[in-house]
Design an enzyme around this catalytic site. Structure first.
Site, PDB file in Angstrom:
ATOM      1  CG  HIS A   1      11.281 -27.633 -32.196  1.00  0.00           C
ATOM      2  ND1 HIS A   1      10.318 -26.764 -31.738  1.00  0.00           N
ATOM      3  CD2 HIS A   1      11.968 -28.041 -31.096  1.00  0.00           C
ATOM      4  CE1 HIS A   1      10.415 -26.660 -30.428  1.00  0.00           C
ATOM      5  NE2 HIS A   1      11.419 -27.423 -30.019  1.00  0.00           N
TER       6      HIS A   1
ATOM      7  CG  ASN B   1      11.536 -25.005 -27.215  1.00  0.00           C
ATOM      8  OD1 ASN B   1      10.438 -25.172 -27.749  1.00  0.00           O
ATOM      9  ND2 ASN B   1      12.301 -26.002 -26.819  1.00  0.00           N
TER      10      ASN B   1
ATOM     11  CB  CYS C   1       9.269 -29.772 -29.501  1.00  0.00           C
ATOM     12  SG  CYS C   1       9.766 -29.234 -27.876  1.00  0.00           S
TER      13      CYS C   1
HETATM   14  N1  ACO Z   1      23.263 -18.925 -17.978  1.00  0.00           N
HETATM   15  C1  ACO Z   1      24.574 -19.103 -17.721  1.00  0.00           C
HETATM   16  N2  ACO Z   1      25.158 -20.310 -17.609  1.00  0.00           N
HETATM   17  C2  ACO Z   1      24.358 -21.383 -17.797  1.00  0.00           C
HETATM   18  C3  ACO Z   1      22.996 -21.262 -18.087  1.00  0.00           C
HETATM   19  C4  ACO Z   1      22.441 -19.972 -18.163  1.00  0.00           C
HETATM   20  N3  ACO Z   1      21.144 -19.765 -18.442  1.00  0.00           N
HETATM   21  N4  ACO Z   1      22.468 -22.502 -18.230  1.00  0.00           N
HETATM   22  C5  ACO Z   1      23.484 -23.370 -18.044  1.00  0.00           C
HETATM   23  N5  ACO Z   1      24.618 -22.697 -17.785  1.00  0.00           N
HETATM   24  C6  ACO Z   1      25.946 -23.232 -17.517  1.00  0.00           C
HETATM   25  C7  ACO Z   1      25.913 -24.644 -17.016  1.00  0.00           C
HETATM   26  O1  ACO Z   1      25.650 -24.683 -15.642  1.00  0.00           O
HETATM   27  C8  ACO Z   1      27.305 -25.130 -17.359  1.00  0.00           C
HETATM   28  O2  ACO Z   1      28.189 -24.638 -16.391  1.00  0.00           O
HETATM   29  P1  ACO Z   1      29.389 -25.572 -15.834  1.00  0.00           P
HETATM   30  O3  ACO Z   1      30.225 -25.875 -17.048  1.00  0.00           O
HETATM   31  O4  ACO Z   1      30.028 -24.731 -14.810  1.00  0.00           O
HETATM   32  O5  ACO Z   1      28.688 -26.812 -15.304  1.00  0.00           O
HETATM   33  C9  ACO Z   1      27.617 -24.383 -18.662  1.00  0.00           C
HETATM   34  O6  ACO Z   1      26.683 -23.291 -18.732  1.00  0.00           O
HETATM   35  C10 ACO Z   1      27.473 -25.239 -19.899  1.00  0.00           C
HETATM   36  O7  ACO Z   1      26.304 -25.975 -19.801  1.00  0.00           O
HETATM   37  P2  ACO Z   1      25.829 -26.900 -20.957  1.00  0.00           P
HETATM   38  O8  ACO Z   1      24.542 -27.560 -20.565  1.00  0.00           O
HETATM   39  O9  ACO Z   1      26.968 -27.800 -21.388  1.00  0.00           O
HETATM   40  O10 ACO Z   1      25.589 -25.824 -22.113  1.00  0.00           O
HETATM   41  P3  ACO Z   1      25.177 -26.060 -23.604  1.00  0.00           P
HETATM   42  O11 ACO Z   1      26.116 -25.409 -24.498  1.00  0.00           O
HETATM   43  O12 ACO Z   1      24.800 -27.503 -23.874  1.00  0.00           O
HETATM   44  O13 ACO Z   1      23.812 -25.223 -23.691  1.00  0.00           O
HETATM   45  C11 ACO Z   1      21.467 -25.616 -23.691  1.00  0.00           C
HETATM   46  C12 ACO Z   1      22.735 -25.548 -22.849  1.00  0.00           C
HETATM   47  C13 ACO Z   1      21.203 -24.239 -24.258  1.00  0.00           C
HETATM   48  C14 ACO Z   1      20.334 -26.044 -22.785  1.00  0.00           C
HETATM   49  C15 ACO Z   1      21.643 -26.633 -24.850  1.00  0.00           C
HETATM   50  O14 ACO Z   1      22.197 -27.816 -24.346  1.00  0.00           O
HETATM   51  C16 ACO Z   1      20.352 -26.960 -25.554  1.00  0.00           C
HETATM   52  O15 ACO Z   1      19.764 -26.121 -26.211  1.00  0.00           O
HETATM   53  N6  ACO Z   1      19.916 -28.224 -25.484  1.00  0.00           N
HETATM   54  C17 ACO Z   1      18.742 -28.709 -26.176  1.00  0.00           C
HETATM   55  C18 ACO Z   1      17.503 -28.208 -25.535  1.00  0.00           C
HETATM   56  C19 ACO Z   1      16.341 -28.777 -26.254  1.00  0.00           C
HETATM   57  O16 ACO Z   1      16.358 -28.834 -27.456  1.00  0.00           O
HETATM   58  N7  ACO Z   1      15.314 -29.249 -25.551  1.00  0.00           N
HETATM   59  C20 ACO Z   1      14.261 -29.994 -26.215  1.00  0.00           C
HETATM   60  C21 ACO Z   1      13.073 -29.236 -26.479  1.00  0.00           C
HETATM   61  S1  ACO Z   1      12.305 -28.490 -25.094  1.00  0.00           S
HETATM   62  C22 ACO Z   1      10.719 -29.128 -24.984  1.00  0.00           C
HETATM   63  O17 ACO Z   1      10.429 -30.178 -25.504  1.00  0.00           O
HETATM   64  C23 ACO Z   1       9.702 -28.371 -24.212  1.00  0.00           C
END
Ligand code: ACO
Length: 325
Positions: free
Chosen positions: A252, A282, A113
């Site tokens: 980003h 993203n 990214c």
């Molecule tokens: N729909 C519904 N529920 C979901 C989904 C979805 N799409 N995805 C995850 N959940 C659930 C999980 O299973 C979890 O359920 P549980 O509590 O029963 O286990 C719950 O939602 C919470 O999950 P978290 O992972 O704690 O949710 P969070 O608030 O952290 O959001 C997210 C997840 C959006 C992925 C966030 O952590 C994020 O944006 N992280 C950074 C991502 C990023 O920046 N990546 C780097 C760049 S990508 C690249 O380089 C190509």
């Protein structure tokens, strides 16, 4: 010493739109969850017969037109991508061939990214040192090709697109400061396990879905907020500026909550932050690139303004850049 400045910008977003409602039919998710947790409403998907180079070439053509340059004026093409058409030749070579940019050296870089910020910084060095006059820098991705459409943790986040800019030696303005970093010890938080020399493609890797992006989102979230905050502060310190000197921060676009948490830590008002994640999700290296292009096209920034690019991604890598437009 004269600086390297942006003299033209361009972008290409594939026509096909995948909405959150579409995703609700594919995995166990909801529009409400995706919007509230990420800020994403829809994303673009390249056609089956469109590869990353096809997106890159379209963005490049617009950037060259906007810069009033011909492909033959280019000395250098750098494409930042983690989804090249194939392992080799590089996307940059394919772009060179299609544009007939016969004078240009061309190569890809892999910094996920942060690729566009890394590539800008590399091109800046070549121009400032007088090696090259005109460079084309592209961030282009077809992330849909490495997305596991059965994994709700990742498939709701990603999209395809390309952004490009032409860098040249300028009389005024230009890149003031760039800061890049890496912490390889956290590489396992975000990777694509198979298809390289460690785990070449096999029936086993395919059966285990190892050709798709894997991510520990929650852990990355916390690190991203910290890293992006520090990177923004460091690059400004290097530039001898403060946040009051910055007209727009272009981060980003991984998650609007990450971006707003960074803004809060830095004490930056929301109207100084550019967001287009709602429309595209993203797009890795293409995210910062298209956000820069659209900030210019939308008139959010104009000649004479000072912008700060701020990114993090798989590696883990990070990078920030201050540019006078
Ligand atoms: N729909 C519904 N529920 C979901 C989904 C979805 N799409 N995805 C995850 N959940 C659930 C999980 O299973 C979890 O359920 P549980 O509590 O029963 O286990 C719950 O939602 C919470 O999950 P978290 O992972 O704690 O949710 P969070 O608030 O952290 O959001 C997210 C997840 C959006 C992925 C966030 O952590 C994020 O944006 N992280 C950074 C991502 C990023 O920046 N990546 C780097 C760049 S990508 C690249 O380089 C190509």
């Amino acid at each position: 010493m004269k600086k390297a400045g942006i003299i033209g910008v361009g972008e290409y977003l594939p026509k096909r739109i995948l909405t959150n409602a579409d995703l609700e039919k594919m995995v166990d998710t909801s529009n409400e969850w995706i919007v509230s947790r990420t800020g994403i409403k829809e994303r673009r998907l390249a056609a089956d017969n469109e590869a990353t180079s096809d997106l890159a070439i379209k963005a490049a053509r617009e950037a060259l037109e906007n810069a009033h340059l011909n492909p033959q004026d280019l000395d250098l093409i750098i494409v930042a991508t983690i989804t090249p058409d194939m392992a080799f030749p590089s996307v940059a070579s394919i772009v060179e061939n299609f544009l007939l940019a016969k004078k240009a050296a061309a190569f890809d870089i892999s910094a996920a990214c942060v690729g566009f910020v890394y590539a800008l910084s590399i091109a800046n060095q070549f121009i400032v040192r007088g090696t090259y006059k005109n460079a084309l820098v592209i961030g282009a991705e077809k992330l849909s090709a490495i997305t596991d459409w059965k994994d709700r943790n990742t498939c709701v986040l990603l999209g395809d697109g390309a952004g490009a800019c032409v860098l040249s030696k300028v009389e005024s303005g230009g890149i003031i400061s760039a800061y890049l970093g890496c912490d390889g010890s956290k590489g396992e938080l975000l990777n694509l396990p198979a298809g390289g020399s460690r785990k070449p493609a096999s029936h086993e890797t395919v059966d285990n879905r190892l050709h798709y992006l894997k991510m520990q989102g929650n852990e990355l979230f916390k690190i991203a907020v910290k890293i992006m905050t520090e990177a923004a502060r460091t690059v400004l310190r290097q530039a001898g500026l403060t946040f009051k000197d910055i007209d727009l921060i272009i981060p980003h676009q991984a998650n609007s909550r990450i971006i707003m948490a960074v803004a809060k830590r830095l004490g930056i008002p929301e109207d100084k932050i550019y967001l287009n994640i709602e429309k595209y999700g993203n797009m890795s290296s293409a995210s910062t690139a298209t956000a820069l292009v659209e900030a210019v096209k939308d008139g959010r920034v104009k000649k004479g303004d000072t912008i700060l690019l701020d990114a993090f991604g798989a590696g883990l890598v990070w990078g920030a850049c201050v540019i006078d437009l």
